[in-house]
Enzyme design. Structure first.
Site, PDB file in Angstrom:
ATOM      1  N   ASP A 363      39.953  55.779  35.847  1.00 15.40           N
ATOM      2  CA  ASP A 363      40.884  54.553  35.055  1.00 15.40           C
ATOM      3  C   ASP A 363      41.546  54.052  34.338  1.00 15.40           C
ATOM      4  OD1 ASP A 363      40.638  51.558  36.089  1.00 15.40           O
ATOM      5  OD2 ASP A 363      39.094  50.575  34.940  1.00 15.40           O
TER       6      ASP A 363
HETATM    7  N1  LIG Z   1      37.213  47.585  20.142  1.00 16.66           N
HETATM    8  C1  LIG Z   1      38.071  46.932  20.413  1.00 16.66           C
HETATM    9  N2  LIG Z   1      38.861  46.045  19.787  1.00 16.66           N
HETATM   10  C2  LIG Z   1      40.045  45.770  19.958  1.00 16.66           C
HETATM   11  N3  LIG Z   1      40.353  45.225  21.307  1.00 16.66           N
HETATM   12  C3  LIG Z   1      39.233  45.537  22.243  1.00 16.66           C
HETATM   13  C4  LIG Z   1      38.704  46.853  21.674  1.00 16.66           C
HETATM   14  N4  LIG Z   1      37.976  47.208  23.376  1.00 16.66           N
HETATM   15  C5  LIG Z   1      38.194  46.894  24.273  1.00 16.66           C
HETATM   16  N5  LIG Z   1      39.925  45.337  23.658  1.00 16.66           N
HETATM   17  C6  LIG Z   1      40.204  45.103  24.531  1.00 16.66           C
HETATM   18  O1  LIG Z   1      39.847  43.825  25.129  1.00 16.66           O
HETATM   19  C7  LIG Z   1      39.718  44.957  26.693  1.00 16.66           C
HETATM   20  C8  LIG Z   1      38.569  44.710  27.601  1.00 16.66           C
HETATM   21  O2  LIG Z   1      37.851  45.822  27.627  1.00 16.66           O
HETATM   22  P1  LIG Z   1      37.980  46.932  28.307  1.00 16.66           P
HETATM   23  O3  LIG Z   1      39.121  48.047  28.829  1.00 16.66           O
HETATM   24  O4  LIG Z   1      36.932  47.858  27.503  1.00 16.66           O
HETATM   25  O5  LIG Z   1      37.055  46.420  29.473  1.00 16.66           O
HETATM   26  P2  LIG Z   1      36.934  46.854  30.569  1.00 16.66           P
HETATM   27  O6  LIG Z   1      36.051  45.294  31.715  1.00 16.66           O
HETATM   28  O7  LIG Z   1      36.072  47.489  30.850  1.00 16.66           O
HETATM   29  O8  LIG Z   1      38.188  46.895  30.998  1.00 16.66           O
HETATM   30  P3  LIG Z   1      38.941  47.315  32.971  1.00 16.66           P
HETATM   31  O9  LIG Z   1      39.359  46.529  33.744  1.00 16.66           O
HETATM   32  O10 LIG Z   1      40.137  47.936  32.193  1.00 16.66           O
HETATM   33  O11 LIG Z   1      37.871  48.045  33.238  1.00 16.66           O
HETATM   34  C9  LIG Z   1      41.056  45.755  26.529  1.00 16.66           C
HETATM   35  O12 LIG Z   1      42.101  46.043  27.283  1.00 16.66           O
HETATM   36  C10 LIG Z   1      41.556  45.647  24.843  1.00 16.66           C
HETATM   37  O13 LIG Z   1      43.095  44.649  25.223  1.00 16.66           O
END
Ligand SMILES: Nc1ncnc2c1ncn2[C@@H]1O[C@H](COP(=O)(O)OP(=O)(O)OP(=O)(O)O)[C@@H](O)[C@H]1O
Ligand SMILES: [Mg+2]
Length: 464
Positions: A363
Site C-alpha cells: 500500500d
Molecule cells: N507520525 C506522524 N506525524 C505526522 N503526520 C503523520 C504521522 N503519521 C501519519 N501522518 C499523517 O497522517 C496521515 C494518515 O496516517 P497513515 O497513513 O498512517 O494512516 P492510514 O489510515 O493507515 O492511511 P491509508 O489511508 O494510507 O491506509 C498520513 O498520510 C500523514 O499525512
C-alpha cells in the site's frame, strides 16, 4: 479622465472568466481596445482584478469571493518554536483557480514555479480533511457549514471555507484564515491538558469508542484506518502529540489480523529508527479494552506549540508531475528533473521504497511518503509502513496470500541490500513478538526463512 469603453468593461469579466488568466495584450485584442485602455479598465476595477507579476509581464484574473467575502485569504505559518506569522495571501479566481506564491513561501517548487493554480494550491491538498478523520469531521459540520458529509465531494470553496474556520490543527504548519489562526492562538494561551500515563489506557478506550461511534477525536491526519489524535505526557517524547490507530475490540479473525498488523507497523518503525539510515517516529503498542492501539508521535509537531511544514509526494506529484501512482522512486526522479526536490533525496526514498517492498507493504501510494520542508527539504520519518499484503478484505475475510520477493536491477543492488538487511530484522522481530498471534508469527517466520534462503543463494545482504 477619459470615459472608459463601457462594452469593453463588461466584456473584460467574460474574457477573464473564460481565460482564467490572461495578459494585457491578449485582453486588449479580445476586447478590441488599445493597450493603454485595457490597462486603465483593469486599474479601475481595483481589487476585483487579481494581478500576477510585474506590470510588463503581468497576467490578470477576476477575483472570486468566498461565500460572499472578496478579501484575500491570509496564510499563516507556525514555526518550530510555536510562533505564528503571516506568510502570504491567497487570492481566489473566478470561476476557479487560485493565486498563491508557494515558491515565495519557501515551499518546494520549480525555479520558474508559477503562483497560479488551476484548483487548490498544493499545500492545501494535504491540509484538507480526508480519510477516517476527515469523514468524521465532515459528518459533524456538514449541516452548519452547508457541505457534503463526504469530504471528497467538497468543492475548492468548501475546503477553503472549512479550513479557514476549523483548520487550526492541520497536518504540517500552515493555517489559513483569521478565525482558524485566532483559534490556534487561543490554544497557546489555554493549552489542552496532556493525558497522563496513569489515565492513558482508559482515555484511549474512550477516544476509540467516540471515534468509531461519532467519528470524532482530533482534526488533522488523513488516512483510511480508524484513528484519533491525542496529546499525551511521556518523558522520552520530543512532543506530546500523537496519532493513535486502533483495532476493533472483538475477537474475529479480521480484528486479530489488524491487531497483528498494528504491532507490525510498530516493529517496522522501530527497525527503521534503529537503522541509522532512515528516520521513524517514536511509537508504542498499548493493549487495552480488547483493542490494540498503535500510538505514533507526530513528526510535524515540535515541543508543545512548534510545528514543521510537510508536503506529501501525492501533493507534489499532482502539482508538478502527474503520475498519480507507481513507484516512489520514479516519481521522486521526475520531481528531481523538474527541480522541485534535490537529487540527494532519491537515495533515502529508494531505501524506504525497497524496505516497504521487502516487508510486503503493498500500500505504498503517494500519500504514504512525505517531505519535511524545514529547516531544509528532506524525507519525513516513516509512517504507514507495514505488511499490507496480509490485510483483511473489507468484508472481514482474511485471505491467504503469497509473498513474492522483489529483486533489484543491478544498479539498485546497494540500496536494495541495505533494505534487505532491515527487512530481515523486521521479519525476525515480528516472528518473535508475543503480541502477534501464533499463526501470523509463523507466517512472518516463513518470510524470514525466505529472505535468509535468498541471502544464502545470492549473498546480497551486505552483512559481511
Ligand atoms: N507520525 C506522524 N506525524 C505526522 N503526520 C503523520 C504521522 N503519521 C501519519 N501522518 C499523517 O497522517 C496521515 C494518515 O496516517 P497513515 O497513513 O498512517 O494512516 P492510514 O489510515 O493507515 O492511511 P491509508 O489511508 O494510507 O491506509 C498520513 O498520510 C500523514 O499525512
Ligand atoms: Mg496512509
Amino acid at each position: 479622465m477619459r470615459p472608459t469603453n463601457k462594452s469593453a468593461r463588461s466584456l473584460l469579466d467574460i474574457e477573464l472568466r473564460v481565460r482564467r488568466l490572461a495578459d494585457a495584450a491578449t485582453l486588449a485584442k479580445a476586447l478590441g481596445v488599445s493597450h493603454p485602455t485595457i490597462l486603465r479598465i483593469i486599474q479601475e476595477r481595483g481589487n476585483e482584478v487579481i494581478r500576477i507579476g510585474t506590470t510588463k509581464n503581468a497576467r490578470y484574473a477576476l477575483r472570486r469571493s468566498l461565500r460572499g467575502n472578496p478579501e484575500p485569504i491570509p496564510v499563516y505559518k507556525v514555526d518550530e518554536k510555536g510562533k505564528g506569522s503571516l506568510l502570504a495571501y491567497m487570492h481566489l479566481a473566478d470561476p476557479e483557480g487560485a493565486v498563491l506564491d508557494v515558491k515565495g513561501m519557501g515551499w518546494p517548487a520549480p525555479i520558474d514555479g508559477s503562483p497560479w493554480w488551476d484548483g487548490l494550491p498544493y499545500p492545501l491538498t494535504d491540509m484538507r480533511p480526508q480519510g477516517f478523520l476527515g469523514r468524521s469531521l465532515a459528518r459533524q459540520i456538514a449541516k452548519t457549514f452547508g457541505v457534503s458529509e463526504n469530504p471528497e465531494e467538497w468543492s475548492d470553496d468548501d475546503v477553503i471555507h472549512v479550513l479557514t474556520i476549523k483548520g487550526n490543527d492541520n497536518q504540517g504548519n500552515l493555517i489559513i484564515g483569521d478565525t482558524a489562526y485566532q483559534d490556534f492562538l487561543h490554544t497557546v494561551i489555554h493549552p489542552v491538558t496532556s493525558i497522563t500515563e496513569d489515565e492513558l489506557s482508559q482515555q484511549y478506550i474512550e477516544l476509540a469508542q467516540t471515534a468509531t461511534r461519532f467519528g470524532g477525536g482530533g482534526s488533522s491526519a488523513g488516512g483510511e484506518f480508524p484513528k484519533f489524535t491525542a496529546k499525551r505526557m511521556l518523558n522520552e517524547a520530543s512532543n506530546p502529540y500523537v496519532i493513535v490507530k486502533f483495532s476493533g475490540a472483538d475477537d474475529s479473525p479480521a480484528v486479530r489480523r489488524w491487531s497483528d498488523l498494528l504491532v507490525c507497523e510498530h516493529l517496522a518503525l522501530d527497525v527503521i529508527r534503529q537503522s541509522g539510515s532512515l528516520c521513524a517516529p517514536l511509537s508504542r503498542i498499548i493493549q487495552a479494552g480488547g483493542r490494540t492501539f498503535l500510538e505514533v508521535e507526530r513528526f510535524d509537531r515540535v515541543g508543545e506549540f512548534g510545528r514543521i511544514g510537510t508536503a506529501s509526494l501525492a501533493s507534489l506529484d499532482n502539482a508538478y508531475v502527474g503520475m498519480g501512482s507507481g513507484s516512489w522512486i520514479d516519481a521522486a526522479q521526475k520531481l528531481v528533473t523538474e527541480r522541485v526536490i534535490p537529487s540527494g533525496l532519491v537515495e533515502d526514498i529508494s531505501l524506504m521504497w525497497w524496505f516497504g517492498k521487502l516487508i510486503a507493504n503493498t500500500d505504498m501510494h503517494f500519500g504514504n511518503l512525505t517531505f519535511m520542508i524545514e529547516p531544509s527539504l528532506k524525507l519525513s520519518p516513516a509512517y504507514d509502513m507495514l505488511p499490507m499484503l496480509y490485510a483483511p478484505l473489507a468484508g472481514g475475510e482474511v485471505p491467504l496470500r503469497e509473498f513474492e520477493l522483489s529483486l533489484p536491477k543491478p544498479q539498485e543492488e546497494p540500496t536494495w541490500s541495505l533494505a534487505f538487511n532491515l527487512a530481515i530484522k523486521f521479519w525476525e522481530a515480528a516472528s518473535k513478538d508475543v503480541r502477534i498471534t501464533n499463526s501470523f508469527r509463523a507466517l512472518c517466520e516463513m518470510n524470514l526463512r525466505l529472505l535468509q534462503r535468498v541471502d544464502e543463494k545470492l549473498g546480497m545482504s551486505n552483512s559481511g
